[in-house]
Design an enzyme around this catalytic site. Structure first.
Site, PDB file in Angstrom:
ATOM      1  N   ASN A 113       1.119   2.612  -0.427  1.00 41.03           N
ATOM      2  CA  ASN A 113       1.331   3.850   0.329  1.00 41.03           C
ATOM      3  C   ASN A 113       2.205   3.513   1.536  1.00 41.03           C
ATOM      4  O   ASN A 113       1.741   2.887   2.485  1.00 41.03           O
ATOM      5  CB  ASN A 113      -0.027   4.404   0.770  1.00 41.03           C
ATOM      6  CG  ASN A 113       0.107   5.643   1.645  1.00 41.03           C
ATOM      7  OD1 ASN A 113       1.205   6.180   1.810  1.00 41.03           O
ATOM      8  ND2 ASN A 113      -1.002   6.085   2.204  1.00 41.03           N
ATOM      9  N   LYS A 164       3.379   5.489   3.673  1.00 38.47           N
ATOM     10  CA  LYS A 164       3.169   6.417   4.802  1.00 38.47           C
ATOM     11  C   LYS A 164       4.542   6.840   5.338  1.00 38.47           C
ATOM     12  O   LYS A 164       5.462   7.042   4.556  1.00 38.47           O
ATOM     13  CB  LYS A 164       2.273   5.760   5.863  1.00 38.47           C
ATOM     14  CG  LYS A 164       0.970   5.224   5.226  1.00 38.47           C
ATOM     15  CD  LYS A 164      -0.065   4.800   6.214  1.00 38.47           C
ATOM     16  CE  LYS A 164      -1.295   4.290   5.469  1.00 38.47           C
ATOM     17  NZ  LYS A 164      -2.392   3.916   6.352  1.00 38.47           N
ATOM     18  N   HIS A 171      -5.957  11.653   1.751  1.00 34.03           N
ATOM     19  CA  HIS A 171      -5.901  10.462   2.599  1.00 34.03           C
ATOM     20  C   HIS A 171      -6.506  10.812   3.965  1.00 34.03           C
ATOM     21  O   HIS A 171      -6.334  11.934   4.450  1.00 34.03           O
ATOM     22  CB  HIS A 171      -4.453   9.987   2.751  1.00 34.03           C
ATOM     23  CG  HIS A 171      -4.374   8.625   3.365  1.00 34.03           C
ATOM     24  ND1 HIS A 171      -4.534   8.420   4.718  1.00 34.03           N
ATOM     25  CD2 HIS A 171      -4.203   7.408   2.812  1.00 34.03           C
ATOM     26  CE1 HIS A 171      -4.457   7.128   4.962  1.00 34.03           C
ATOM     27  NE2 HIS A 171      -4.256   6.482   3.823  1.00 34.03           N
ATOM     28  N   GLU A 179      -5.625  10.158   6.825  1.00 37.46           N
ATOM     29  CA  GLU A 179      -4.648  10.631   7.818  1.00 37.46           C
ATOM     30  C   GLU A 179      -4.320  12.105   7.596  1.00 37.46           C
ATOM     31  O   GLU A 179      -4.113  12.845   8.553  1.00 37.46           O
ATOM     32  CB  GLU A 179      -3.383   9.748   7.756  1.00 37.46           C
ATOM     33  CG  GLU A 179      -3.675   8.360   8.328  1.00 37.46           C
ATOM     34  CD  GLU A 179      -2.886   7.228   7.695  1.00 37.46           C
ATOM     35  OE1 GLU A 179      -1.851   7.481   7.056  1.00 37.46           O
ATOM     36  OE2 GLU A 179      -3.332   6.071   7.842  1.00 37.46           O
ATOM     37  N   GLU A 187     -11.398   4.380   0.902  1.00 36.70           N
ATOM     38  CA  GLU A 187     -10.736   3.802   2.068  1.00 36.70           C
ATOM     39  C   GLU A 187     -11.578   4.069   3.314  1.00 36.70           C
ATOM     40  O   GLU A 187     -11.472   5.157   3.912  1.00 36.70           O
ATOM     41  CB  GLU A 187      -9.352   4.422   2.267  1.00 36.70           C
ATOM     42  CG  GLU A 187      -8.406   4.225   1.106  1.00 36.70           C
ATOM     43  CD  GLU A 187      -6.939   4.364   1.548  1.00 36.70           C
ATOM     44  OE1 GLU A 187      -6.194   3.400   1.341  1.00 36.70           O
ATOM     45  OE2 GLU A 187      -6.567   5.395   2.113  1.00 36.70           O
ATOM     46  N   GLY A 197      -5.437   0.111   8.680  1.00 38.66           N
ATOM     47  CA  GLY A 197      -4.468  -0.249   9.713  1.00 38.66           C
ATOM     48  C   GLY A 197      -5.071  -1.015  10.880  1.00 38.66           C
ATOM     49  O   GLY A 197      -4.432  -1.187  11.912  1.00 38.66           O
ATOM     50  N   SER A 239      -6.608  -2.399   5.063  1.00 40.06           N
ATOM     51  CA  SER A 239      -6.222  -3.767   5.422  1.00 40.06           C
ATOM     52  C   SER A 239      -6.275  -4.747   4.255  1.00 40.06           C
ATOM     53  O   SER A 239      -6.675  -5.905   4.426  1.00 40.06           O
ATOM     54  CB  SER A 239      -7.063  -4.268   6.605  1.00 40.06           C
ATOM     55  OG  SER A 239      -6.868  -3.430   7.742  1.00 40.06           O
TER      56      SER A 239
HETATM   57  P1  13P Z   1      -3.517  -0.430   5.525  1.00 42.26           P
HETATM   58  O1  13P Z   1      -3.410  -1.264   4.276  1.00 42.26           O
HETATM   59  O2  13P Z   1      -2.295  -0.523   6.393  1.00 42.26           O
HETATM   60  O3  13P Z   1      -4.807  -0.699   6.247  1.00 42.26           O
HETATM   61  O4  13P Z   1      -3.564   1.098   5.055  1.00 42.26           O
HETATM   62  C1  13P Z   1      -4.451   1.469   4.066  1.00 42.26           C
HETATM   63  C2  13P Z   1      -4.143   2.852   3.645  1.00 42.26           C
HETATM   64  O5  13P Z   1      -4.370   3.797   4.377  1.00 42.26           O
HETATM   65  C3  13P Z   1      -3.517   3.049   2.333  1.00 42.26           C
HETATM   66  O6  13P Z   1      -3.499   4.378   1.969  1.00 42.26           O
END
Ligand code: 13P
Length: 252
Positions: free
Chosen positions: A10, A12, A97, A99, A169, A175, A215
């Site tokens: 992803n 983003k 997601h 976010e 997740e 992150g 992560s």
């Molecule tokens: P990270 O791998 O940067 O922690 O992000 C995970 C994520 O949100 C994937 O959709």
């Protein structure tokens, strides 16, 4: 029953067109279908067509959108429909997601409509779930995720549900550099599979791919993917660097 192993990246809101396409070329050049892993790339929507064209003849690589609109089409300025995504070679859509839930106010009811739209359009949802740190500390993470699944995807028929990929997740691991331990990941994935079994029976539960996200890095992917109910990863930061993402793809 063997489940599809999946490494999904992803991106983003990262990369320019050139950097993104260089990344795709690098990943493609260093992976093969013989590895038995389905790689799914989720670039920003403006790059989807170019990425899809680059991997169109690579059977082990698919392309996902990071979101879509719940309506079929019409006066929704700035939005992207499932039909549009399908017309440019996208196969999957990430939905729910954390976010999108947090910054764009997407709740389970809306997500259920998006899931329906994606399936009706012939694409495949990657449905995200996961709890915040306070929810985990209150030991309410299992019931919280259960509710996300109940309201977001458990209304589906067994036939439709069997097309869904789930991504667990935990928000506190996204992150942050803090990965869930392999035990925490396995425990939640086992719980999720049990929930699926309750609704749809063993055969569907055993064939549903459940990805871990938060992560994931080359250094921890192997132990996470070795867990009985972890079928792969949804990777953010580490999917932006070809050597790291290729190492993750090769961690199964
Ligand atoms: P990270 O791998 O940067 O922690 O992000 C995970 C994520 O949100 C994937 O959709």
């Amino acid at each position: 029953m063997s489940r599809q192993k999946i490494a999904a990246g992803n991106w983003k809101m990262n990369k320019t067109l050139k950097d993104g396409l260089d990344l795709v070329k690098d990943i493609r050049a260093n992976t093969t279908s013989e590895e038995g892993v389905l790689t799914i790339l989720a670039p920003p929507s403006v790059f989807l067509k170019a990425v899809a064209e680059l991997v169109a003849d690579a059977p082990h690589i698919r392309v996902a959108a990071q979101n879509c609109h719940q309506e079929e089409g019409g006066a929704y300025t700035g939005e992207v429909s499932v039909e549009m995504l399908k017309s440019i070679g996208v196969s999957h859509v990430i939905l729910g997601h954390s976010e999108r839930r947090e910054y764009f106010g997407e709740g389970n009811e809306l997500l259920a409509r998006k899931v329906d739209r994606v399936l009706a359009g012939g694409l495949l949802p990657i449905f995200c779930c996961g709890e915040s740190l306070p929810t985990r500390e209150a030991e309410e993470h299992v019931s919280y995720v259960a509710q996300q699944l109940e309201e977001g995807i458990f209304h589906l028929s067994a036939e439709d549900f069997s097309k869904v990929v789930i991504a667990y997740e935990p928000i506190w691991a996204i992150g942050t550099g803090v990965t869930a331990s392999k035990e925490q990941a396995q425990d939640m994935h086992r719980e999720i599979r049990a929930m699926i079994q309750k609704h749809y029976g063993s055969e569907v539960a055993e064939s549903t791919s459940i990805l871990y996200g938060g992560s994931v890095k080359p250094a921890n992917a192997k132990e996470l993917f070795a867990q009985a109910d972890v079928d792969g990863g949804l990777v953010g930061g580490a999917s932006l660097k070809a050597p790291d993402f290729v190492a993750i793809i090769q961690s199964f």
